[in-house]
Motif scaffolding. Structure first.
Motif, short mmCIF file in Angstrom:
data_model
loop_
_atom_site.label_atom_id
_atom_site.label_comp_id
_atom_site.label_asym_id
_atom_site.label_seq_id
_atom_site.Cartn_x
_atom_site.Cartn_y
_atom_site.Cartn_z
N UNK A 84 16.09 10.38 13.85
CA UNK A 84 17.22 10.30 14.78
C UNK A 84 17.14 9.02 15.61
N UNK A 85 15.95 8.67 16.09
CA UNK A 85 15.83 7.47 16.93
C UNK A 85 16.02 6.19 16.12
N UNK A 86 15.66 6.20 14.85
CA UNK A 86 15.90 5.04 13.98
C UNK A 86 17.40 4.89 13.75
N UNK A 87 18.08 6.00 13.46
CA UNK A 87 19.51 5.96 13.18
C UNK A 87 20.34 5.64 14.42
N UNK A 88 19.78 5.85 15.60
CA UNK A 88 20.50 5.61 16.86
C UNK A 88 20.28 4.20 17.42
N UNK A 89 19.65 3.32 16.68
CA UNK A 89 19.41 1.97 17.16
C UNK A 89 20.73 1.24 17.42
N UNK A 90 20.79 0.42 18.45
CA UNK A 90 21.99 -0.34 18.75
C UNK A 90 22.20 -1.47 17.75
N UNK A 91 21.15 -1.88 17.07
CA UNK A 91 21.23 -2.80 15.95
C UNK A 91 21.06 -1.93 14.70
N UNK A 92 22.05 -1.92 13.81
CA UNK A 92 21.98 -0.97 12.69
C UNK A 92 20.86 -1.25 11.71
N UNK A 93 20.26 -0.17 11.25
CA UNK A 93 19.25 -0.21 10.20
C UNK A 93 19.99 -0.03 8.88
N UNK A 94 19.63 -0.81 7.88
CA UNK A 94 20.31 -0.74 6.59
C UNK A 94 19.57 0.11 5.57
N UNK A 106 9.89 15.50 3.63
CA UNK A 106 10.83 14.72 2.80
C UNK A 106 12.23 15.31 2.87
N UNK A 107 12.34 16.61 2.82
CA UNK A 107 13.66 17.27 2.88
C UNK A 107 14.35 16.98 4.21
N UNK A 108 13.61 16.97 5.29
CA UNK A 108 14.19 16.68 6.61
C UNK A 108 14.75 15.26 6.64
N UNK A 109 13.99 14.31 6.16
CA UNK A 109 14.46 12.92 6.16
C UNK A 109 15.68 12.77 5.26
N UNK A 110 15.64 13.37 4.08
CA UNK A 110 16.80 13.30 3.17
C UNK A 110 18.05 13.87 3.84
N UNK A 111 17.91 15.01 4.49
CA UNK A 111 19.05 15.65 5.13
C UNK A 111 19.63 14.78 6.25
N UNK A 112 18.77 14.19 7.07
CA UNK A 112 19.24 13.38 8.18
C UNK A 112 19.90 12.08 7.71
N UNK A 113 19.44 11.53 6.63
CA UNK A 113 20.00 10.27 6.13
C UNK A 113 21.24 10.49 5.25
N UNK A 114 21.45 11.71 4.80
CA UNK A 114 22.50 11.98 3.82
C UNK A 114 23.90 11.58 4.27
N UNK A 115 24.23 11.80 5.51
CA UNK A 115 25.58 11.53 6.00
C UNK A 115 25.68 10.21 6.74
N UNK A 116 24.85 9.25 6.36
CA UNK A 116 24.85 7.94 7.01
C UNK A 116 25.09 6.86 5.96
N UNK A 117 25.25 5.63 6.44
CA UNK A 117 25.38 4.48 5.54
C UNK A 117 24.03 3.84 5.25
#
Length: 137
Positions: A33-43, A57-68
């Motif tokens: 969550x804190x990585x995805x909330x950076x003011x400079x986007x992570x690619x 691994x499942x937790x990370x996959x789920x959190x990243x699934x609906x992002x770019x």
């Protein structure tokens, strides 16, 4: 967390995070969550998982699934150990800037915005850690 510029390209073109884990289900969600909330986007996040027996691994996959954010998962069994897990994850990144992260880190939203500009004059930057309890105090 160390941040390094990998190539001689302009700073900030593409940011990758090498996130290494081992049985980190209790912590990794807050870190992602804190990585995805950076003011400079992570690619890109390259997850190097060292033989976790939990839902890391499942937790990370789920959190990243609906992002770019591109997610690359590298699952190791048997475990590589901390040094080799990070080496493998770093080698798999594609970004011009690579930030390193442990599973139990929590980043301030401005962390990358603060550190990435320093790469204009240096090829490696780091910051101090602050120890906190489970409530981030």
């Amino acid at each position: 967390m160390a941040v390094s510029r990998r190539h001689l390209t302009p700073v900030g073109e593409r940011i990758s995070v090498a996130l290494c884990t081992h049985n980190g289900a209790a912590y990794v969600g807050e870190q992602v969550h804190s990585i995805l909330a950076q003011t400079v986007p992570v690619h890109e996040i390259v997850l190097g998982d060292d033989a976790s027996g939990d839902d890391t691994v499942a937790i990370v996959r789920e959190l990243a699934a609906d992002t770019d954010v591109d997610l690359v998962v590298r699952e190791h069994s048997p475990a590589l150990g901390v040094r080799d897990n990070f080496a493998d994850a770093i080698a798999a990144t594609t970004g011009d800037v690579v930030a390193l992260s442990d599973q139990d880190d929590v980043w301030h939203p401005e962390r990358l915005a603060t550190l990435v500009p320093a790469l204009q004059t240096s090829s490696l930057v780091h910051s101090d850690a602050r120890l906190v309890d489970e409530r981030l105090r």
